[in-house]
Design a protein around this motif. Structure first.
Motif, PDB file in Angstrom:
ATOM      1  N   UNK A 227       0.813  -1.218   0.000  1.00  0.00           N
ATOM      2  CA  UNK A 227       0.000   0.000   0.000  1.00  0.00           C
ATOM      3  C   UNK A 227       0.846   1.268   0.000  1.00  0.00           C
ATOM      4  N   UNK A 228       2.002   1.179  -0.632  1.00  0.00           N
ATOM      5  CA  UNK A 228       2.892   2.330  -0.769  1.00  0.00           C
ATOM      6  C   UNK A 228       2.935   2.766  -2.236  1.00  0.00           C
ATOM      7  N   UNK A 229       3.276   4.026  -2.500  1.00  0.00           N
ATOM      8  CA  UNK A 229       3.449   4.454  -3.898  1.00  0.00           C
ATOM      9  C   UNK A 229       4.671   3.753  -4.492  1.00  0.00           C
ATOM     10  N   UNK A 230       4.576   3.408  -5.766  1.00  0.00           N
ATOM     11  CA  UNK A 230       5.667   2.655  -6.389  1.00  0.00           C
ATOM     12  C   UNK A 230       6.071   3.254  -7.724  1.00  0.00           C
ATOM     13  N   UNK A 231       7.372   3.360  -7.912  1.00  0.00           N
ATOM     14  CA  UNK A 231       7.970   3.613  -9.214  1.00  0.00           C
ATOM     15  C   UNK A 231       8.733   2.326  -9.521  1.00  0.00           C
ATOM     16  N   UNK A 232       8.182   1.514 -10.426  1.00  0.00           N
ATOM     17  CA  UNK A 232       8.571   0.109 -10.501  1.00  0.00           C
ATOM     18  C   UNK A 232      10.029  -0.099 -10.909  1.00  0.00           C
ATOM     19  N   UNK A 233      10.557   0.720 -11.808  1.00  0.00           N
ATOM     20  CA  UNK A 233      11.968   0.568 -12.187  1.00  0.00           C
ATOM     21  C   UNK A 233      12.874   0.896 -11.004  1.00  0.00           C
ATOM     22  N   UNK A 234      12.556   1.970 -10.287  1.00  0.00           N
ATOM     23  CA  UNK A 234      13.354   2.333  -9.108  1.00  0.00           C
ATOM     24  C   UNK A 234      13.267   1.243  -8.043  1.00  0.00           C
ATOM     25  N   UNK A 235      12.086   0.656  -7.880  1.00  0.00           N
ATOM     26  CA  UNK A 235      11.923  -0.416  -6.895  1.00  0.00           C
ATOM     27  C   UNK A 235      12.730  -1.648  -7.277  1.00  0.00           C
ATOM     28  N   UNK A 236      12.814  -1.936  -8.569  1.00  0.00           N
ATOM     29  CA  UNK A 236      13.641  -3.054  -9.032  1.00  0.00           C
ATOM     30  C   UNK A 236      15.096  -2.848  -8.638  1.00  0.00           C
ATOM     31  N   UNK A 269       4.756  -7.249 -16.331  1.00  0.00           N
ATOM     32  CA  UNK A 269       4.572  -6.125 -17.237  1.00  0.00           C
ATOM     33  C   UNK A 269       3.146  -5.592 -17.146  1.00  0.00           C
ATOM     34  N   UNK A 270       3.021  -4.271 -17.239  1.00  0.00           N
ATOM     35  CA  UNK A 270       1.719  -3.641 -17.132  1.00  0.00           C
ATOM     36  C   UNK A 270       1.244  -3.568 -15.695  1.00  0.00           C
ATOM     37  N   UNK A 271      -0.060  -3.752 -15.498  1.00  0.00           N
ATOM     38  CA  UNK A 271      -0.676  -3.654 -14.172  1.00  0.00           C
ATOM     39  C   UNK A 271      -0.621  -5.018 -13.493  1.00  0.00           C
ATOM     40  N   UNK A 272       0.003  -5.093 -12.320  1.00  0.00           N
ATOM     41  CA  UNK A 272       0.153  -6.401 -11.671  1.00  0.00           C
ATOM     42  C   UNK A 272      -1.086  -6.754 -10.855  1.00  0.00           C
ATOM     43  N   UNK A 273      -0.995  -7.848 -10.093  1.00  0.00           N
ATOM     44  CA  UNK A 273      -2.153  -8.339  -9.346  1.00  0.00           C
ATOM     45  C   UNK A 273      -2.661  -7.344  -8.301  1.00  0.00           C
ATOM     46  N   UNK A 274      -1.772  -6.512  -7.772  1.00  0.00           N
ATOM     47  CA  UNK A 274      -2.182  -5.553  -6.744  1.00  0.00           C
ATOM     48  C   UNK A 274      -3.099  -4.487  -7.318  1.00  0.00           C
ATOM     49  N   UNK A 275      -2.789  -4.053  -8.542  1.00  0.00           N
ATOM     50  CA  UNK A 275      -3.607  -3.023  -9.165  1.00  0.00           C
ATOM     51  C   UNK A 275      -2.768  -1.899  -9.737  1.00  0.00           C
ATOM     52  N   UNK A 276      -3.446  -0.819 -10.120  1.00  0.00           N
ATOM     53  CA  UNK A 276      -2.798   0.257 -10.866  1.00  0.00           C
ATOM     54  C   UNK A 276      -1.650   0.921 -10.124  1.00  0.00           C
ATOM     55  N   UNK A 277      -1.630   0.842  -8.790  1.00  0.00           N
ATOM     56  CA  UNK A 277      -0.530   1.439  -8.027  1.00  0.00           C
ATOM     57  C   UNK A 277       0.793   0.754  -8.314  1.00  0.00           C
ATOM     58  N   UNK A 314      -6.467  -0.982 -18.622  1.00  0.00           N
ATOM     59  CA  UNK A 314      -7.070  -0.801 -17.317  1.00  0.00           C
ATOM     60  C   UNK A 314      -7.284  -2.059 -16.511  1.00  0.00           C
ATOM     61  N   UNK A 315      -7.030  -3.230 -17.101  1.00  0.00           N
ATOM     62  CA  UNK A 315      -7.237  -4.496 -16.399  1.00  0.00           C
ATOM     63  C   UNK A 315      -5.954  -4.928 -15.707  1.00  0.00           C
ATOM     64  N   UNK A 316      -6.032  -5.283 -14.445  1.00  0.00           N
ATOM     65  CA  UNK A 316      -4.859  -5.718 -13.695  1.00  0.00           C
ATOM     66  C   UNK A 316      -4.769  -7.223 -13.593  1.00  0.00           C
ATOM     67  N   UNK A 317      -3.556  -7.751 -13.606  1.00  0.00           N
ATOM     68  CA  UNK A 317      -3.302  -9.152 -13.310  1.00  0.00           C
ATOM     69  C   UNK A 317      -3.852 -10.141 -14.307  1.00  0.00           C
ATOM     70  N   UNK A 318      -4.145  -9.730 -15.535  1.00  0.00           N
ATOM     71  CA  UNK A 318      -4.671 -10.654 -16.533  1.00  0.00           C
ATOM     72  C   UNK A 318      -3.580 -11.620 -16.997  1.00  0.00           C
ATOM     73  N   UNK A 319      -3.985 -12.835 -17.404  1.00  0.00           N
ATOM     74  CA  UNK A 319      -3.042 -13.787 -17.987  1.00  0.00           C
ATOM     75  C   UNK A 319      -2.855 -13.568 -19.480  1.00  0.00           C
ATOM     76  N   UNK A 320      -3.647 -12.686 -20.096  1.00  0.00           N
ATOM     77  CA  UNK A 320      -3.633 -12.586 -21.554  1.00  0.00           C
ATOM     78  C   UNK A 320      -3.316 -11.199 -22.091  1.00  0.00           C
ATOM     79  N   UNK A 321      -3.087 -10.203 -21.230  1.00  0.00           N
ATOM     80  CA  UNK A 321      -2.788  -8.856 -21.685  1.00  0.00           C
ATOM     81  C   UNK A 321      -2.229  -8.049 -20.509  1.00  0.00           C
ATOM     82  N   UNK A 322      -1.543  -6.950 -20.831  1.00  0.00           N
ATOM     83  CA  UNK A 322      -0.813  -6.215 -19.795  1.00  0.00           C
ATOM     84  C   UNK A 322      -1.661  -5.199 -19.041  1.00  0.00           C
TER      85      UNK A 322
END
Length: 498
Positions: A227-236, A269-277, A314-322
């Motif tokens: 539940x924290x803000x994320x910048x995914x490349x920086x987090x990596x 890639x794209x929106x993960x299981x957690x959601x848009x954050x 806009x869809x998060x955590x899909x198996x078929x699209x990002x």
């Protein structure tokens, strides 16, 4: 920490045809490159392994997942489906086709569904020797040199399973050494933004205690659920810096660079299981690709190949699209140049040249480039030779200078590689340059140590590509240019090797 939910459906695809080697003496011709991009392939949803490898251009794939059919069993199947045994009849012909194009696969054991359901092999089976035998069966059936172990959820707290798994790894490593085989084990583990949680570290501590060699620690840099803000490349990067420090404590005899060469990264890639954050963007991918190359990490991956398209904004955590707007296979194209072999550093991830204006003139002589045997680099002879390639030709327009240029017409099934073999001096560094036009143009060279390359997403103007090539023991190298599967024609001109 909640972590990714993947690998729950039953396999629908059963490739038939070639049966791969199934004896301990067999050995895959080429080990996995020292720096490899190998995205996960969802092997449970009916897609063609070889077909998607061709369409995406991804030569190396991590195949998810292998597990037992039920808790308590000591026999593994693809996705735990008894109709999908570990046999050449299951995926054998696809793997053979991928290898024929210079790629390979990495079978992955476990995954969230197995770790949650008690069907991960070391959680399910209480006999260390039988666990080792199942690893060996996968190795010999598919003649692979690397196994991925995706350990998460309940498998992270099953101390007996952790100990059995590491004891089995040690047995397999001893067996491989006795039979002249190369085998590597990768632990894929969830992470925080500061490194592994203690549960993941416990897996590695137990491996050290059991003298089980862990070749790569692959972090799942997503689904942080904090539940924290994320910048995914920086987090990596911060997660990897934390892991590097943790590995330094576990393996104090290793140098800093040796520790980086033990680190892998898997993005969602794209929106993960957690959601848009927690959204991993195309910009994040470019940043991570550059950083991964600079750091010299071992493995770059993402979940999952079938998600590499923009089909569900806009869809998060899909198996078929990002879930984000993107081109089909765009993440694959960004990460692909990371792969390099022979332990040499991967080529820097290229950026678009800002100097795109054509030079007004060029020599019409097809003389060799200075310092090496490359010929007809300006294509002014009007003939393709000594370049070769079934989808390659010489054209009069567009050109960078003079009156001729190279055309490489990539199709949906072929990236249109145009190449020539060049005499060089051993143990010398050369600079390879070319002017290119079109989408996804690649420039590179192949030595005895593997491929070194660079690329650009390109466009309608000419862009200069430059790559440095160390010949090592090679006295001849293959210089090549190509486009990318399904992305259309590229053009090249004024190729030099100096």
């Amino acid at each position: 920490m909640r972590i990714r939910i993947i690998g729950a459906a039953a396999l629908a695809l059963a490739a038939t045809g070639a049966v791969l080697a199934s004896t301990p003496q067999a050995q895959a011709a080429t080990a996995i490159p020292a720096h490899v991009f190998a995205p996960y392939f969802e092997a449970y949803n009916g897609d063609s392994l070889n077909g998607l490898s061709q369409q995406s251009g991804d030569k190396y794939l991590t195949m998810a997942f292998i597990q037992t059919a039920s808790a308590g069993s000591c026999t593994v199947y693809w996705n735990g489906d008894t109709g999908m045994p570990i046999a050449g009849s299951t995926f054998g012909s696809d793997i053979a086709a991928i290898r024929a194009r210079g790629g390979d696969v990495i079978p992955s054991f476990g995954g969230y569904a197995a770790d949650n359901g008690g069907t991960e092999i070391a959680d399910s089976c209480t006999d260390v020797n039988q666990i080792a035998a199942q690893f060996e069966k996968v190795i010999t059936t598919y003649d692979v040199t690397r196994i991925d172990l995706d350990v998460e959820d309940n498998s992270l707290t099953n101390t007996a399973g952790i100990d059995r798994r590491n004891k089995a790894i040690k047995l397999v490593e001893d067996w491989a050494a006795a039979n002249g085989r190369t085998i590597q084990f990768v632990y894929t583990l969830p992470t925080t933004t500061a490194g592994l949680a203690d549960s993941g570290l416990a897996v590695l501590r137990n491996a050290v205690a059991n003298n089980a060699r862990v070749d790569i620690v692959n972090q799942m840099t997503f689904d942080y659920y904090d539940n924290q803000p994320h910048q995914m490349a920086a987090d990596t990067k911060s997660a990897s810096n934390g892991l590097h420090a943790q590995l330094q404590q576990l393996y104090p005899a290793k140098t800093g660079q040796q520790l980086w060469s033990m680190i892998g990264v898997t993005e969602m890639i794209g929106i993960d299981d957690f959601g848009a954050a927690e959204t991993f963007t195309v910009a994040d991918a470019n940043a991570v690709a550059t950083w991964a190359t600079q750091q010299g990490i071992a493995e770059l991956s993402f979940w999952a190949l079938q998600r590499d398209n923009g089909g569900c904004p806009g869809t998060g955590g899909s198996d078929s699209c990002s879930g984000i707007a993107q081109g089909t296979w765009e993440f694959s194209h960004i990460f692909a140049p990371f792969t390099s072999g022979g332990g040499t550093p991967a080529s820097p991830t290229p950026t678009r040249s800002t100097s795109a204006s054509p030079s007004p003139t060029k020599s019409t002589s097809p003389s060799p480039s200075t310092g090496a045997g490359l010929t007809n680099g300006n294509f002014e002879s009007g003939a393709l030779a000594p370049w070769t390639g079934s989808l390659c030709s010489v054209v009069s327009t567009p050109v960078h200078g003079g009156t001729k240029a190279l055309k490489a017409a990539a199709s949906s099934a072929d990236n249109a590689q145009c190449a020539q073999t060049v005499a060089v001096q051993a143990n010398r560094t050369y600079t390879l340059t070319a002017w290119v036009q079109g989408s996804y143009a690649f420039l590179g060279a192949t030595t005895a140590a593997g491929d070194t390359s660079t690329w650009t997403a390109g466009g309608s103007t000419w862009t200069k590509l430059t790559v440095t090539v160390n010949t090592g023991s090679s006295t001849s190298i293959k210089v090549w240019l190509h486009g990318w599967y399904g992305t259309g024609t590229i053009y090249a001109d004024d190729v030099t090797l100096t």
